[in-house]
Design a protein around this motif. Structure first.
Motif, PDB file in Angstrom:
ATOM      1  N   ILE C  45      35.794  38.157 -10.294  1.00 36.27           N
ATOM      2  CA  ILE C  45      37.223  38.009 -10.044  1.00 36.27           C
ATOM      3  C   ILE C  45      37.580  36.699  -9.344  1.00 36.27           C
ATOM      4  O   ILE C  45      38.589  36.064  -9.688  1.00 36.27           O
ATOM      5  CB  ILE C  45      37.747  39.234  -9.255  1.00 36.27           C
ATOM      6  CG1 ILE C  45      37.697  40.447 -10.189  1.00 36.27           C
ATOM      7  CG2 ILE C  45      39.165  39.021  -8.760  1.00 36.27           C
ATOM      8  CD1 ILE C  45      38.008  41.741  -9.526  1.00 36.27           C
ATOM      9  N   PRO C  47      36.491  33.501  -9.454  1.00 35.22           N
ATOM     10  CA  PRO C  47      36.782  32.294 -10.234  1.00 35.22           C
ATOM     11  C   PRO C  47      38.158  32.345 -10.894  1.00 35.22           C
ATOM     12  O   PRO C  47      38.875  31.343 -10.936  1.00 35.22           O
ATOM     13  CB  PRO C  47      35.677  32.268 -11.292  1.00 35.22           C
ATOM     14  CG  PRO C  47      34.578  33.049 -10.708  1.00 35.22           C
ATOM     15  CD  PRO C  47      35.220  34.112  -9.877  1.00 35.22           C
ATOM     16  N   VAL C  48      38.529  33.525 -11.384  1.00 33.35           N
ATOM     17  CA  VAL C  48      39.829  33.653 -12.040  1.00 33.35           C
ATOM     18  C   VAL C  48      40.943  33.445 -11.018  1.00 33.35           C
ATOM     19  O   VAL C  48      41.937  32.753 -11.290  1.00 33.35           O
ATOM     20  CB  VAL C  48      39.956  35.033 -12.725  1.00 33.35           C
ATOM     21  CG1 VAL C  48      41.336  35.225 -13.291  1.00 33.35           C
ATOM     22  CG2 VAL C  48      38.895  35.167 -13.808  1.00 33.35           C
ATOM     23  N   VAL C  50      40.738  31.680  -8.346  1.00 28.80           N
ATOM     24  CA  VAL C  50      40.767  30.248  -8.029  1.00 28.80           C
ATOM     25  C   VAL C  50      41.505  29.487  -9.132  1.00 28.80           C
ATOM     26  O   VAL C  50      42.347  28.619  -8.856  1.00 28.80           O
ATOM     27  CB  VAL C  50      39.330  29.707  -7.856  1.00 28.80           C
ATOM     28  CG1 VAL C  50      39.340  28.192  -7.740  1.00 28.80           C
ATOM     29  CG2 VAL C  50      38.678  30.326  -6.626  1.00 28.80           C
ATOM     30  N   ALA C  51      41.225  29.832 -10.386  1.00 29.61           N
ATOM     31  CA  ALA C  51      41.888  29.153 -11.500  1.00 29.61           C
ATOM     32  C   ALA C  51      43.398  29.372 -11.453  1.00 29.61           C
ATOM     33  O   ALA C  51      44.185  28.458 -11.690  1.00 29.61           O
ATOM     34  CB  ALA C  51      41.321  29.638 -12.827  1.00 29.61           C
ATOM     35  N   ILE C  52      43.787  30.603 -11.127  1.00 29.88           N
ATOM     36  CA  ILE C  52      45.225  30.890 -11.011  1.00 29.88           C
ATOM     37  C   ILE C  52      45.825  30.087  -9.867  1.00 29.88           C
ATOM     38  O   ILE C  52      46.907  29.507  -9.983  1.00 29.88           O
ATOM     39  CB  ILE C  52      45.459  32.410 -10.802  1.00 29.88           C
ATOM     40  CG1 ILE C  52      45.082  33.172 -12.079  1.00 29.88           C
ATOM     41  CG2 ILE C  52      46.897  32.701 -10.404  1.00 29.88           C
ATOM     42  CD1 ILE C  52      45.123  34.673 -11.945  1.00 29.88           C
TER      43      ILE C  52
END
Lengths: 368, 296, 312
Positions: C45, C47-48, C50-52
């Motif tokens: 969860i 990395p996602v 962080v990307a958001i």
């Protein structure tokens, strides 16, 4: 076999705020057939699971043959379990199921073979070795589960409603077999059930449980004949519970009680009880007499229903106190004169009237 | 109570759809593989007549899979990638599924929700997130430099085998955990208690009861992720993009979009499908056998 | 009870034993597994997240935080925000168009197929059932290639583009609808239909007044599920694409990862994730609402069972 003595000391199991097992003290001598009787959620299964080691007590001690095993994990306890759903390993055949425990103990293969065969013989299941559990009937699976536990020669066998999933006829038959099996192997059986008849027919002693507490521990006759508490009397069947106010013992050692305004004497139970409580009398001890008959412990009433039961006749009588009472009259071939609507004097003999301790446990019959 | 024709009539539109857009397209693959190529425009000239099929391209392509030939390396790499990614996913995913199904009590629902969440976060979003983290200036390298574990930042995204395998694990592990969890949840808890009761230590109970009983689940979950992994081409492209890390799917992509050789691409697609069909058949036979064993 | 005198006789476990027991704790949860599980959850969860987070970066980097900007990469940036960049905006619209159309075609088709396959008996029925299961296990690449080849070589009257993409999406989502609806059909059983017939309903009335309302939760779940898997699809959309004017969000994200992505790509991907999760969230809430009161009598494992599509 000697040993198999279990002692539960101040045993508690709480699930959050819920007290599943509430300060239980019990002593079960070796070789006894002991039953934990109660309705679902009364804590009997949790108690059993703590003895087996599947649940860890919140506090208290579990002692087996003088050694504390509260902290011993299940696989190191000399105690085996027959599960309610049998819990046979679906991927193993009968032989491998029974041999499972022996193999965990690294028993020699030829020994394993011999002992498994003995165990299967004990439960009359020879020639079933190669079957898978799914290919067997409920009764047969039950026997495999028994053999699987007994083959390890445990000091104590725990049985969690082992007959619950079987039909009535098979259950009756297995009750007899289980009892004789227990006498044959001579080890302690701790038997959990909600079926009072099962407990009464098989046990040496019974503990009736409610709300995580033990209401009474006694041999079957005593549980049935002399229930100590309102809950026990109620749980063991129709027992004509009546509200009463007790006011201590009289000169003859009987308890004076007021049952709905009528003075009575209760000759059984704790004679020095005081305050609101309940009294009980077995239907077969209730006597009906013609209206107006005098004497102590007589309350007027009206027969409301007359039910023919074959060997006896059941009469439901509405007492003047407002309560209803059941009377059972033997069918001796003589005409019973009290039909529906007849006014009678109900005699509750002091020698049969029992004063009970009210522990506050909710009654099953209260829902009706 | 319903007229006999009603249910077939209900099924017809869907069945026709699947025939026209699932079976017929597959026939188109065969037609193109066994057809020719227009010499000028290099586009496929499919051959719809089975009697005049030309098997040359398929046979040449098939020969390319022999050791030392054109596709041998890429095939080997694909199998090794999938095998390692699958092993990694199982080693990481099984304990997670096992924990959630056996031990998590109060946190069980929360954990299931968190496990399901990546399922519904688009694969591309997760790959983008992964690439962001592993980029030369990303958090992973920043962390490695900060801890002085490395002096020069490693290039994760320039043809690194480990990155592709990790990328595959990251991409597919949610699809493994969920069916595994369902399989483990189906094992009756009392069976494990029985094992402990009969003298099995926790480890022994796991190896003698839980593991054998979850074997069909492990196999099923493995097939569920192995099949799409064999057809993957976007993961290696995103996390590596180098010819050193191409998989069989990339090769198929190249034959259609790079230098168009549609009949070779179609042949490769056929070979891949046949290979996966064998895998699938093996799985179905194993499961049928296992079910028969349990049921007797 | 005599327990009071007995208690002294039995030694309680020693302190050393207690410590050993705490470490080995046979009743507690295995601590190693707890750690592995939470590490997994974090890795899956974080990395996602962080990307958001970087879609709200004020600067142009997707790796270095340069301050917070709520809308720069969504609305404000005139050249490269989701709204400002025509390619991103178009990809978003294309994805929505595909998902919406797929949802509206695949769901009724799948519901009818599920009903038909669940009740139709015979050899043809088994064969149809077999065909229905295939798309669930066929790798998307194989489906993509075969659909590509059929549109290019056989169904040449349908050019690559939106129509072909929708047809492709319907093909792979159809089986999911069937699995969901059929699961519901089996759990309902036939008793209600028999009761309706017994009370004098015609077959048509039974279908309309009994079967359809009972299937509604599954139909609604299917709609949302199809929307979600269609909007996330990359492979089929890419193989049936007509070029940049047919690009969907996943295709845009895919082609940007190889270049030097701007936070606007993160923003675009975030929009897509938000739409998927909203669809699934709505499906879950509505499904729970529609089947309230059924759960107590139903079987266990609701959540994993709801994901039953993956339980081949």
């Amino acid at each position: 076999m000697s040993g198999g003595e279990i002692e539960l000391i101040d045993l508690n199991k709480h699930f959050g705020p819920h007290r599943a097992v509430d300060n239980i003290n019990l002593q079960i001598p070796g070789g006894e057939f002991f039953s934990l009787l109660g309705s679902s959620g009364c804590g009997k299964t949790t108690t059993l699971r703590m003895i087996a080691g599947f649940e860890r007590p919140t506090s208290g001690q579990i002692v087996l043959d003088g050694a504390d095993m509260t902290e011993t994990p299940p696989h190191k306890r000399h105690v085996n379990t027959v599960f309610q759903s049998y819990a046979l390993f679906p991927h193993l055949n009968v032989f491998d199921n029974v041999a499972f425990g022996l193999r965990r103990q690294k028993v020699e293969p030829d020994q394993v073979k011999r002992r498994v065969n003995e165990a299967l013989e004990l439960v009359q299941l020879t020639s079933f070795e190669k079957r898978k559990p799914a290919q067997m009937s409920g009764g047969q699976q039950q026997r495999v589960a028994l053999a699987r536990a007994l083959v390890l020669k445990p000091a104590v066998l725990l049985l969690d409603e082992p007959l619950g999933a079987l039909d009535a006829r098979l259950r009756k038959q297995l009750q007899v077999e289980l009892k004789s099996l227990q006498q044959q192997v001579g080890i302690t059986f701790v038997y959990v059930t909600h079926d009072q008849e099962e407990a009464l027919t098989m046990s040496d002693r019974i503990a009736v449980m409610s709300n995580g507490r033990i209401e009474q521990v006694a041999p079957p006759e005593e549980i049935y004949e002399a229930p100590a508490t309102v809950f026990v009397a109620d749980f063991l069947g129709v027992s004509n519970l009546m509200d009463a106010v007790a006011s201590g013992s009289d000169a003859t050692g009987r308890c004076k009680v007021k049952v709905g305004g009528f003075d009575c004497y209760a000759g059984r139970g704790s004679a020095d009880a005081t305050g609101t409580t309940k009294v009980t009398i077995r239907p077969e001890r209730v006597r009906l007499e013609p209206k107006g008959t005098g004497g102590e412990n007589r309350i007027p009433g009206t027969v409301q229903r007359w039910v023919y039961l074959g060997n006896s006749v059941q009469l439901i009588v509405g007492l003047a106190t407002g309560a209803k009472i059941q009377a059972l009259m033997q069918n001796t071939g003589e005409e019973i004169p009290y039909r529906e609507g007849a006014e009678v004097a109900v005699h509750l003999p002091a020698t049969a009237l029992r004063i009970l301790e009210d522990t506050g446990a909710p009654l099953a019959s209260a829902e009706d | 109570m319903y007229p006999k024709w009603l249910w077939p009539v209900f099924a017809v539109p869907g069945v026709v759809w699947l025939i026209l857009l699932f079976l017929v397209p597959f026939y188109a693959v065969i037609g193109v593989a066994f057809g020719g190529v227009d010499p000028i425009f290099l586009n496929a000239v499919p051959n719809w007549n089975p009697l005049s099929w030309n098997y040359d391209v398929l046979l040449t392509t098939l020969a390319g899979f022999l050791p030392g030939n054109q596709y041998w390396g890429i095939f080997l790499r694909t199998v090794v990638y999938v095998a390692l990614a699958l092993t990694g996913s199982l080693l990481f995913g099984y304990p997670v599924a096992y924990y959630i199904s056996r031990h998590a009590r109060r946190t069980k629902m929360l954990l299931i929700a968190l496990i399901v969440l990546p399922f519904w976060v688009s694969y591309m979003m997760r790959m983008l997130a992964w690439v962001n983290l592993f980029s030369p200036s990303g958090f992973v390298n920043k962390f490695l430099l900060w801890t002085n574990l490395v002096q020069t930042p490693p290039d994760w995204l320039g043809g690194n085998h480990a990155s592709v395998i990790l990328g595959l694990i990251y991409g597919y592990i949610p699809y493994l955990i969920l069916p595994l969890l369902a399989a483990l949840d189906r094992i009756d808890r009392s069976v494990l208690e029985a094992a402990r009761d009969l003298g099995a230590s926790p480890a022994s109970a796991f190896f003698h009861v839980t593991l054998p009983l979850s074997k069909p689940g492990i196999l099923g979950a493995s097939v569920i992720i192995a099949l799409p992994m064999f057809g993957d081409y976007y993961t290696p492209t995103i996390v590596s993009g180098s010819p050193r890390t191409t998989m069989i799917g990339n090769q198929i992509d190249i034959f259609f979009h790079g230098g168009p050789q549609p009949s070779v691409g179609a042949s490769l697609t056929m070979i891949l499908s046949a290979f996966l069909a064998v895998l699938m058949a093996y799985y179905m036979i194993t499961i049928a056998k296992a079910q028969k064993e349990v049921a007797g | 009870m005599t327990a009071v005198t007995e208690r002294r006789r039995i030694a309680a476990p020693s302190t050393a034993q207690r410590i050993r027991n705490w470490i080995l704790n046979p009743w507690g949860e295995p601590r190693g597994l707890v750690v592995i599980t939470w590490i997994y959850v974090a890795i899956s969860i974080v990395p996602v997240v962080v990307a958001i987070m970087f879609s709200f970066n004020a600067g142009r980097s997707v790796t270095a935080w340069q301050g917070f900007s709520l809308t720069r990469w969504y609305l404000d940036d005139p050249r490269s925000s989701v709204i400002g960049d025509p390619r991103l905006q178009h990809a978003l619209l294309q994805s929505l168009k595909l998902a919406g159309l797929t949802m509206l075609i695949a769901t009724p088709l799948g519901v009818m197929l599920a009903l038909g396959l669940a009740r139709w008996r015979g050899r043809l029925a088994s064969a149809s059932n077999f065909i229905m299961l295939f798309p669930l296990v066929t790798p998307e690449l194989v489906m993509g290639v075969s659909l590509f080849l059929v549109f290019v070589n056989l169904f040449t009257f349908i050019p690559l583009g939106t129509t072909a993409q929708v047809m492709g999406h319907v093909t792979f989502s159809l089986s999911y609808v069937v699995v969901i609806v059929r699961g519901r059909l089996f759990s309902i059983g036939r008793q209600y239909e028999e009761a309706a017939a017994d009370l004098g309903a015609t077959p048509w009335e039974t279908l309309r007044l009994v079967v359809l309302p009972l299937l509604l939760p599954a139909i609604f779940s299917s709609l949302m599920m199809v929307f979600a898997i269609s909007i996330d699809d990359f492979v089929i959309s890419a193989w049936l694409s007509c070029g940049s004017s047919c690009d969907t969000v996943p295709i845009r994200v895919y082609s940007s990862t190889r270049g030097a992505p701007l936070p606007s790509i993160n923003a675009l991907a975030t929009v897509m994730v938000a739409m998927t999760l909203t669809a699934i969230g709505i499906a879950w809430v509505v499904h729970r609402y529609m089947t309230r009161g059924e759960r107590r009598t139903g079987k266990q494992g609701g959540m994993t069972q709801a994901m039953g599509a993956f339980d081949l």
